[in-house]
Design a protein around this motif. Structure first.
Motif, PDB file in Angstrom:
ATOM      1  N   SER A  29       0.566  -1.701  -0.338  1.00 32.02           N
ATOM      2  CA  SER A  29       0.057  -0.014  -0.035  1.00 32.02           C
ATOM      3  C   SER A  29       0.956   0.970   0.260  1.00 32.02           C
ATOM      4  O   SER A  29       0.515   2.516  -1.084  1.00 32.02           O
ATOM      5  N   LYS A  33       0.633   3.999  -2.925  1.00 32.20           N
ATOM      6  CA  LYS A  33       1.054   5.433  -2.766  1.00 32.20           C
ATOM      7  C   LYS A  33       2.140   6.590  -2.573  1.00 32.20           C
ATOM      8  O   LYS A  33       1.717   7.354  -3.499  1.00 32.20           O
ATOM      9  N   ARG A  70      -6.664   7.748 -15.529  1.00 30.16           N
ATOM     10  CA  ARG A  70      -6.418   6.679 -15.656  1.00 30.16           C
ATOM     11  C   ARG A  70      -5.237   5.094 -16.302  1.00 30.16           C
ATOM     12  O   ARG A  70      -4.811   4.601 -15.481  1.00 30.16           O
ATOM     13  N   GLU A  91     -10.167   4.175 -10.155  1.00 32.35           N
ATOM     14  CA  GLU A  91     -11.248   4.876 -10.390  1.00 32.35           C
ATOM     15  C   GLU A  91     -10.589   6.201 -10.332  1.00 32.35           C
ATOM     16  O   GLU A  91      -9.921   6.786  -8.872  1.00 32.35           O
ATOM     17  N   SER A 100     -19.938  15.127  -5.433  1.00 32.97           N
ATOM     18  CA  SER A 100     -17.911  14.490  -5.261  1.00 32.97           C
ATOM     19  C   SER A 100     -17.336  15.049  -3.721  1.00 32.97           C
ATOM     20  O   SER A 100     -16.809  14.024  -3.327  1.00 32.97           O
ATOM     21  N   LEU A 108      -9.380  12.690  -7.288  1.00 36.01           N
ATOM     22  CA  LEU A 108      -9.034  11.297  -6.012  1.00 36.01           C
ATOM     23  C   LEU A 108      -9.434  10.353  -6.771  1.00 36.01           C
ATOM     24  O   LEU A 108      -9.571   9.943  -7.801  1.00 36.01           O
ATOM     25  N   VAL A 109      -8.189   9.857  -6.266  1.00 35.47           N
ATOM     26  CA  VAL A 109      -7.624   8.418  -7.291  1.00 35.47           C
ATOM     27  C   VAL A 109      -7.578   7.542  -6.437  1.00 35.47           C
ATOM     28  O   VAL A 109      -7.179   7.078  -5.374  1.00 35.47           O
ATOM     29  N   THR A 110      -8.457   5.921  -7.245  1.00 35.18           N
ATOM     30  CA  THR A 110      -8.689   5.166  -5.912  1.00 35.18           C
ATOM     31  C   THR A 110      -8.368   4.046  -6.944  1.00 35.18           C
ATOM     32  O   THR A 110      -8.250   3.177  -8.052  1.00 35.18           O
ATOM     33  N   SER A 112      -7.373  -0.364  -7.312  1.00 31.64           N
ATOM     34  CA  SER A 112      -7.931  -2.038  -6.416  1.00 31.64           C
ATOM     35  C   SER A 112      -7.027  -2.313  -7.049  1.00 31.64           C
ATOM     36  O   SER A 112      -6.951  -2.668  -8.291  1.00 31.64           O
ATOM     37  N   SER A 123      -7.156  -1.895  -1.517  1.00 28.88           N
ATOM     38  CA  SER A 123      -7.493  -0.338  -2.974  1.00 28.88           C
ATOM     39  C   SER A 123      -6.214   0.341  -1.785  1.00 28.88           C
ATOM     40  O   SER A 123      -6.289   0.422  -0.629  1.00 28.88           O
ATOM     41  N   THR A 125      -6.378   4.814  -2.036  1.00 28.98           N
ATOM     42  CA  THR A 125      -7.446   6.019  -2.375  1.00 28.98           C
ATOM     43  C   THR A 125      -6.229   7.107  -2.350  1.00 28.98           C
ATOM     44  O   THR A 125      -5.957   7.137  -0.642  1.00 28.98           O
ATOM     45  N   GLU A 127      -5.619  12.025  -2.519  1.00 27.75           N
ATOM     46  CA  GLU A 127      -6.030  12.660  -3.017  1.00 27.75           C
ATOM     47  C   GLU A 127      -5.361  14.103  -4.195  1.00 27.75           C
ATOM     48  O   GLU A 127      -4.667  14.035  -2.866  1.00 27.75           O
TER      49      GLU A 127
END
Length: 129
Positions: A29, A33, A70, A91, A100, A108-110, A112, A123, A125, A127
């Motif tokens: 994770s 990031k 993306r 996402e 939003s 905001l990028v998520t 998974s 996942s 996330t 900002e």
């Protein structure tokens, strides 16, 4: 086998007085990031490392920007973390999106993904402002 890696950012653990460690899911994770928030050229020894999302924050917020973000995330993960994660989805929510809850100009990028070694989903996330 329980795997532990160095924590990011690198620091000394107060209890053991050794380099702090993170378990495998947390370490991956942190890597995701780090990849998302690093711009190419920031790292001296790896000048191509990073995703470059911060420079896109000032681009006009549109469907094209979402697709670009993306694609950049997918390509960066495929290049730098393919041995750690199997990408499931990316996402992107732009601040210009009504309802939003994100400041305009931010995104905001998520991400998974599934961990390669354990096949467990996770996942991250972030900002980006």
């Amino acid at each position: 086998m329980i795997r532990h890696d160095y924590a990011h950012p690198l620091r000394i653990d107060e209890a053991s007085h050794q380099v702090a460690r993170a378990d495998y899911p947390r370490h991956v994770s942190q890597l995701v990031k780090q990849l998302l928030l690093t711009s190419p050229g920031e790292r001296v020894c790896l000048p191509e490392f990073g995703c470059g999302l911060r420079r896109l924050v000032f681009a006009p917020q549109s469907d094209a920007l979402q697709a670009t973000v993306r694609l950049q995330v997918q390509q960066s993960i495929a290049r730098w973390l393919r041995d750690q994660v199997e990408l499931l989805d990316v996402e992107v929510v732009l601040g210009a999106t009504p309802g939003s809850g994100i400041d305009e100009g931010a995104m905001l990028v998520t991400v998974s993904y599934s961990l390669v070694e354990t096949r467990t989903p996770d996942s991250v996330t972030v900002e980006v402002r």
